[in-house]
Write an enzyme that holds these catalytic residues in place. Structure first.
Site, PDB file in Angstrom:
ATOM      1  N   ASN A 149      17.126  -1.692   0.877  1.00  0.00           N
ATOM      2  CA  ASN A 149      16.483  -1.452  -1.039  1.00  0.00           C
ATOM      3  C   ASN A 149      16.772  -0.097  -1.437  1.00  0.00           C
ATOM      4  OD1 ASN A 149      14.330   0.324   1.036  1.00  0.00           O
ATOM      5  ND2 ASN A 149      12.937  -0.155  -0.585  1.00  0.00           N
ATOM      6  N   HIS A 197      10.001 -13.025  -4.268  1.00  0.00           N
ATOM      7  CA  HIS A 197      10.699 -12.830  -5.635  1.00  0.00           C
ATOM      8  C   HIS A 197      11.477 -11.827  -5.667  1.00  0.00           C
ATOM      9  CE1 HIS A 197       8.865  -7.925  -4.865  1.00  0.00           C
ATOM     10  NE2 HIS A 197       8.411  -8.657  -4.520  1.00  0.00           N
ATOM     11  N   CYS A 321       7.798   0.850  -5.364  1.00  0.00           N
ATOM     12  CA  CYS A 321       6.705   1.884  -4.473  1.00  0.00           C
ATOM     13  C   CYS A 321       7.071   3.024  -5.525  1.00  0.00           C
ATOM     14  CB  CYS A 321       6.450   1.260  -3.135  1.00  0.00           C
ATOM     15  SG  CYS A 321       6.789  -0.637  -2.786  1.00  0.00           S
TER      16      CYS A 321
HETATM   17  C1  LIG Z   1      14.122  -3.843   2.000  1.00  0.00           C
HETATM   18  C2  LIG Z   1      11.879  -4.422   1.799  1.00  0.00           C
HETATM   19  N1  LIG Z   1      11.145  -4.578   2.271  1.00  0.00           N
HETATM   20  C3  LIG Z   1      10.219  -5.262   2.145  1.00  0.00           C
HETATM   21  C4  LIG Z   1       9.342  -5.017   1.116  1.00  0.00           C
HETATM   22  C5  LIG Z   1       7.910  -5.528   0.626  1.00  0.00           C
HETATM   23  O1  LIG Z   1       7.989  -6.876  -0.166  1.00  0.00           O
HETATM   24  P1  LIG Z   1       6.895  -7.533  -1.149  1.00  0.00           P
HETATM   25  O2  LIG Z   1       7.336  -7.080  -2.411  1.00  0.00           O
HETATM   26  O3  LIG Z   1       7.268  -9.059  -0.883  1.00  0.00           O
HETATM   27  O4  LIG Z   1       5.415  -7.214  -0.768  1.00  0.00           O
HETATM   28  C6  LIG Z   1      10.676  -4.763  -0.075  1.00  0.00           C
HETATM   29  C7  LIG Z   1       9.732  -4.504  -1.440  1.00  0.00           C
HETATM   30  O5  LIG Z   1      10.638  -3.582  -2.051  1.00  0.00           O
HETATM   31  C8  LIG Z   1      11.985  -3.994   0.720  1.00  0.00           C
HETATM   32  O6  LIG Z   1      12.507  -3.743  -0.271  1.00  0.00           O
END
Ligand SMILES: Cc1ncc(COP(=O)(O)O)c(C=O)c1O
Length: 376
Positions: A149, A197, A321
């Site tokens: 991400n 989302h 985050c």
């Molecule tokens: C690679 C990855 N995994 C999990 C998540 C978590 O997803 P959610 O925001 O739907 O809880 C994200 C969110 O940015 C992500 O980028």
């Protein structure tokens, strides 16, 4: 007008998705577990959504469960499959999303699970050899992000699945960032996470697909919905929404990926040419079509973001985050970046529908970085 280039954080809901889900909020409001016609209308929409998702993932409808998002799906996959297996060793990497790392940490703290973080190289790639070296006879699960991400690096999921399977270990793929850009079927993954989302469905929607009869310990106990894997009255409208979003994204995927990769490459080249000292983070070619991520040594990532916002461009330093924090990203430090450089990260994540050239954005980046340089 603001140009939103933070689509890895979240995306707006597509009109087609809103249209598909709307009837299930008021008109077909039934509880899918109810044995009357109002409930049955909802149950059949849920079944239909499950079939559509399964078709995109190359799994069976019964494998698919609907969740509240990527975080829940990753928690459920990791805790559910490790605790269900009776084994006590988990393999992941140090560059995963917090929902993976914190689930592993929970298992270590409360269930005596040993966690191995398999080594990734400087591009964020986990090689089959590095995965093989991390596996043990008592490994319960391998959990890997299909695409990172923060830096967009794509893993060779099929090769990693082969390595895990050769040792009889199932593979969980966190496909939150990959969905809509990369193929999700035919990889050999035993469990797959998708978040609504990130693919133009509403926040609070997610998918965890777990293949066949893998032993799975649920997180949520209660009425036994979702084949006993996730109790609680399902969000039918949300399931319809994420199924529609995933299906649309899959239909458009190949064209969009090719088009966006070209725009991204031109953007990356221009930023690297215009900004002295700029470095691309992640893999130079095996990266998500919509992700361009950099460090700008000598600046501060948050300051660059503010300068860009003043120029009408919204982006982020990496994971949503960690937004607003001055901490160096755990992903970039694992890739070998010095803390000071890691704190200068800026990530641009493009929308699927992008049509225009990003040259003006690259020019604005150069302008923003030089404004900071001349002040500092
Ligand atoms: C690679 C990855 N995994 C999990 C998540 C978590 O997803 P959610 O925001 O739907 O809880 C994200 C969110 O940015 C992500 O980028």
């Amino acid at each position: 007008m603001t140009l939103y280039l933070d689509n890895a954080a979240t995306t707006p809901v597509r009109p087609e998705v809103l249209e598909a889900m709307a009837p299930y909020l008021a008109r077909f409001f039934g509880n899918p577990s109810s044995h009357h016609e109002v409930g049955e209308a909802a149950a059949s929409a849920l079944d239909d959504a499950r079939r559509r998702v399964a078709a995109v993932l190359g799994m069976r409808a019964g494998d698919v469960m609907f969740t509240s998002g990527g975080t829940e799906s990753n928690n459920a996959a990791i805790k559910g499959l490790v605790l269900g297996s009776g084994r006590r060793h988990l393999v992941t990497t140090a560059i995963e999303h917090e929902s993976v790392l914190a689930s592993a940490d929970y298992l270590a703290r409360l269930h005596g699970v040993e966690v191995t973080h398999a080594a990734v190289d400087a591009t964020g790639t986990l090689t089959p050899e590095a995965l093989a070296a991390a596996l043990r006879d008592d490994t319960a699960l391998v959990s890997i992000g299909y695409a990172n991400n923060e830096v967009g690096t794509i893993q060779d999921a099929a090769a990693l699945a082969d390595v895990a399977h050769a040792r009889g270990v199932p593979l969980h793929l966190d496909a939150v960032q990959a969905a809509g850009w990369l193929p999700l079927a035919g990889l050999g993954a035993d469990a797959v996470t998708v978040a609504g989302h990130k693919i133009a469905a509403p926040k609070g929607t997610g998918i965890l697909a777990v293949r066949g009869r893998l032993p799975f310990e649920p997180l949520l106990h209660g009425g036994g919905q979702e084949r006993g894997r996730r109790s609680g009255t399902p969000d039918v409208a949300g399931a319809v929404a994420i199924a529609r979003a995933l299906q649309l994204a899959e239909a458009e995927r190949l064209d969009e990926a090719a088009r966006l990769s070209a725009l991204r490459d031109a953007f990356i080249a221009r930023v690297l040419a215009l900004v002295p000292g700029a470095r691309l983070t992640g893999h130079p070619t095996r990266r998500l079509p919509g992700t361009a991520s950099f460090v700008f040594p000598g600046t501060n990532g948050e300051t660059v973001l503010l300068e860009l916002e003043r120029r009408g461009i919204v982006s982020s330093s990496g994971s949503a985050c960690a937004a607003g924090s001055d901490e160096a990203s755990h992903v970039l430090t694992a890739l070998g970046f010095a803390h000071d450089d890691a704190r200068t990260a800026v990530r641009f994540t493009l929308p699927h529908a992008l049509a225009a050239s990003l040259d003006p954005v690259a020019d604005a980046v150069a302008d923003a970085v030089s404004a900071i340089g001349s002040r500092g």
